[in-house]
Design an enzyme around this catalytic site. Structure first.
Site, PDB file in Angstrom:
ATOM      1  N   SER A   1       0.837  -1.202   0.000  1.00 34.75           N
ATOM      2  CA  SER A   1       0.000   0.000   0.000  1.00 34.75           C
ATOM      3  C   SER A   1       0.871   1.251   0.000  1.00 34.75           C
ATOM      4  O   SER A   1       1.977   1.250   0.555  1.00 34.75           O
ATOM      5  CB  SER A   1      -0.899   0.018   1.230  1.00 34.75           C
ATOM      6  OG  SER A   1      -1.690  -1.152   1.285  1.00 34.75           O
TER       7      SER A   1
HETATM    8  N1  SAH Z   1      -0.532  -4.256   3.931  1.00 37.38           N
HETATM    9  C1  SAH Z   1      -0.022  -5.022   2.850  1.00 37.38           C
HETATM   10  C2  SAH Z   1      -1.029  -5.001   1.731  1.00 37.38           C
HETATM   11  C3  SAH Z   1      -0.788  -6.012   0.712  1.00 37.38           C
HETATM   12  S1  SAH Z   1      -2.025  -6.078  -0.554  1.00 37.38           S
HETATM   13  C4  SAH Z   1       1.284  -4.430   2.370  1.00 37.38           C
HETATM   14  O1  SAH Z   1       1.472  -3.216   2.499  1.00 37.38           O
HETATM   15  O2  SAH Z   1       2.126  -5.164   1.842  1.00 37.38           O
HETATM   16  C5  SAH Z   1      -3.310  -6.969   0.213  1.00 37.38           C
HETATM   17  C6  SAH Z   1      -2.988  -8.325   0.745  1.00 37.38           C
HETATM   18  O3  SAH Z   1      -4.204  -8.910   1.185  1.00 37.38           O
HETATM   19  C7  SAH Z   1      -2.412  -9.287  -0.285  1.00 37.38           C
HETATM   20  O4  SAH Z   1      -1.218  -9.826   0.208  1.00 37.38           O
HETATM   21  C8  SAH Z   1      -3.491 -10.350  -0.452  1.00 37.38           C
HETATM   22  O5  SAH Z   1      -2.991 -11.637  -0.716  1.00 37.38           O
HETATM   23  C9  SAH Z   1      -4.173 -10.278   0.899  1.00 37.38           C
HETATM   24  N2  SAH Z   1      -5.546 -10.794   0.931  1.00 37.38           N
HETATM   25  C10 SAH Z   1      -6.556 -10.579   0.057  1.00 37.38           C
HETATM   26  N3  SAH Z   1      -7.676 -11.218   0.448  1.00 37.38           N
HETATM   27  C11 SAH Z   1      -7.360 -11.854   1.617  1.00 37.38           C
HETATM   28  C12 SAH Z   1      -8.079 -12.719   2.503  1.00 37.38           C
HETATM   29  N4  SAH Z   1      -9.356 -13.056   2.303  1.00 37.38           N
HETATM   30  N5  SAH Z   1      -7.427 -13.198   3.581  1.00 37.38           N
HETATM   31  C13 SAH Z   1      -6.128 -12.898   3.814  1.00 37.38           C
HETATM   32  N6  SAH Z   1      -5.392 -12.102   3.017  1.00 37.38           N
HETATM   33  C14 SAH Z   1      -6.000 -11.582   1.935  1.00 37.38           C
END
Ligand code: SAH
Length: 220
Positions: free
Chosen positions: A69
């Site tokens: 993000s």
């Molecule tokens: N805060 C993280 C955001 C990564 S993007 C960062 O800054 O790196 C969002 C993440 O949510 C991804 O890694 C994706 O795999 C995860 N995600 C999406 N749906 C999900 C779910 N149902 N349960 C767990 N993780 C999920």
């Protein structure tokens, strides 16, 4: 601190200071959040080839079709959570990704319980937080739509992927007075929401439009 953690050139402390000045211009006010983002090396969370762009106000690819993000969103979500809670004890994070948001949260709360559905991303996050000596985090490879019932209820929940509707399990796992920060809606029309659990039910406030990866079910 090793050179790679400390950073040089486009990953140096000066670059991080500039990022924080930009966050202040964008309206972030919580000093604890700003201080943590000033000292947490964001560049170690992205591939080396992208390290020089780690402090730009943009999401960056972290593999597996996911993104880290942008700094403003991390700051904003964290601020919306802690402004209401002070120093929360237990926070559930859904979507560990590369672990940057996890690292920021872990410095503000007693313990973070972080759920990620893509195993290799969870492994990367663990390595990054180990390098930073951040130990107050528990990880699980699972679909965050189930929350993490074994450790519920939580004082705070922070969700980094956008479901079309808030999963019931997450609402149920909020302690009384708990706060959840979650983007909801379809791609192109998502909105950042803050949910507060009160004795009368759930209060929902809406904030700015956002653009998150979708909240997916199952595990990979
Ligand atoms: N805060 C993280 C955001 C990564 S993007 C960062 O800054 O790196 C969002 C993440 O949510 C991804 O890694 C994706 O795999 C995860 N995600 C999406 N749906 C999900 C779910 N149902 N349960 C767990 N993780 C999920």
């Amino acid at each position: 601190m090793s050179q790679s953690l400390q950073g040089i050139g486009m990953t140096s402390q000066r670059t991080r200071d500039r990022m924080v000045n930009r966050l202040i211009e964008q309206g972030v006010r919580n000093h604890k959040v700003l201080d943590i983002m000033r000292t947490t090396p964001r560049h170690i969370f992205v591939d080396e080839a992208l390290a020089s762009r780690a402090y730009e106000d943009t999401p960056l690819p972290i593999g597996y079709n996911q993104t880290i993000s942008q700094p403003y969103i991390v700051a904003r979500m964290t601020e919306l959570l802690v402004n209401k809670l002070g120093h929360p004890q237990k926070v559930l994070e859904i979507g560990t990704g590369c672990g940057y948001q996890t690292a920021v949260l872990a410095q503000l709360v007693d313990h973070v319980y972080s759920v990620e559905r893509i195993l290799p991303l969870q492994k990367k996050a663990k390595t990054h937080l180990f390098d930073l000596k951040i130990k107050n985090v528990s990880y699980i490879h699972n679909d965050g739509g189930w929350g993490w019932p074994e450790y519920a209820p939580f004082d705070g929940i922070l969700v980094s992927a956008a479901p079309s509707e808030i999963p019931d399990a997450l609402l149920e796992q909020m302690a009384m007075g708990a706060v959840m920060i979650i983007p909801t809606g379809e791609s192109g029309g998502q909105i950042l929401q803050r949910v507060i659990r009160t004795d009368k039910g759930y209060e929902v406030e809406e904030f700015e439009g956002v653009s998150f990866v979708p909240f997916l079910s199952g595990r990979e």
